[in-house]
Motif scaffolding. Sequence first.
Motif, mmCIF file in Angstrom:
data_model
loop_
_atom_site.group_PDB
_atom_site.id
_atom_site.type_symbol
_atom_site.label_atom_id
_atom_site.label_comp_id
_atom_site.label_asym_id
_atom_site.label_seq_id
_atom_site.Cartn_x
_atom_site.Cartn_y
_atom_site.Cartn_z
ATOM 1 N N TRP A 62 0.795 -1.221 0.000
ATOM 2 C CA TRP A 62 0.000 0.000 0.000
ATOM 3 C C TRP A 62 0.832 1.278 0.000
ATOM 4 N N LEU A 118 -6.332 -4.062 -8.000
ATOM 5 C CA LEU A 118 -7.050 -4.948 -7.083
ATOM 6 C C LEU A 118 -8.299 -5.530 -7.732
ATOM 7 N N ILE A 169 -14.175 -1.871 -3.421
ATOM 8 C CA ILE A 169 -12.867 -1.321 -3.801
ATOM 9 C C ILE A 169 -13.052 0.016 -4.514
ATOM 10 N N GLU A 179 -6.592 -0.419 2.260
ATOM 11 C CA GLU A 179 -5.852 -1.292 3.167
ATOM 12 C C GLU A 179 -6.775 -1.888 4.216
ATOM 13 N N TYR A 182 -8.731 -4.949 3.266
ATOM 14 C CA TYR A 182 -7.954 -6.185 3.173
ATOM 15 C C TYR A 182 -7.337 -6.617 4.508
ATOM 16 N N THR A 183 -7.595 -5.864 5.562
ATOM 17 C CA THR A 183 -6.978 -6.158 6.858
ATOM 18 C C THR A 183 -7.805 -7.171 7.638
ATOM 19 N N TYR A 184 -7.189 -8.304 7.967
ATOM 20 C CA TYR A 184 -7.864 -9.350 8.721
ATOM 21 C C TYR A 184 -7.854 -9.028 10.210
ATOM 22 N N ARG A 194 -12.031 -10.323 6.997
ATOM 23 C CA ARG A 194 -11.683 -8.978 6.545
ATOM 24 C C ARG A 194 -12.938 -8.313 5.998
ATOM 25 N N LEU A 196 -13.571 -6.852 3.255
ATOM 26 C CA LEU A 196 -13.840 -7.148 1.852
ATOM 27 C C LEU A 196 -14.538 -8.480 1.669
ATOM 28 N N GLU A 198 -14.644 -12.779 1.208
ATOM 29 C CA GLU A 198 -13.942 -13.771 0.390
ATOM 30 C C GLU A 198 -14.860 -14.263 -0.723
#
Length: 203
Positions: A62, A118, A169, A179, A182-184, A194, A196, A198
């Motif tokens: 990032w 992405l 996105i 970011e 996408y952060t778990y 996350r 977003l 899966e």
Amino acid sequence: MFALVDKSDNSITRMLNGNRGITIDDNQYPRAIFSLWSEAERNAINIYAVTIDTSKRKDEKWYTNTNITYSFDGTNATGSYGDATAKAHADTLYTQEDEDNGLGTKDDVKVEGLKTILIKTIKAQAEGILNKTDWYITRKAEKNTAIPSAITTHRDAVRSKQDSMCTAITNASDTPALETLYTYTTNDSGVTSRPLGELPTLE
């Protein structure tokens, strides 16, 4: 990593990786000084272990990090990163000046931003998942064999999730927002996820 310093002005005169010996003021020292000598013994000949400060270093997916700047304060040798720069989340387009200089056509994409990259990745991943069940579609076309409802449901779910992920996105306001998608994180129940989400996989 080590630094050879000049204490007269607290400057670093040479960076050392510890892989070879060194000559200082006509005195030769073997490579072993970097592994067998104590820190105090090395300091006595003006060699200091370098501590890297990573507090400003960020995820290179990032951000673009700076080069490390090395310094000596009279007691400690330190390597520090400067402020990281967020990578562009939007595409960079060719300008009229670029076009005038023969570099490209105005408003065409010059450099893809993170959002474009992405989204392309998400679509490629979805395509890879769908490819695994494409044979049902081929069989239907060639043999008129019914496609199992579970397969149809799965394929629809993949496309739907792809669309929602790409929308998330697209709607992200900046690079830190991307970011975050996408952060778990792990909740109190131990489930890791996350924002977003899966793409569905076939059970």
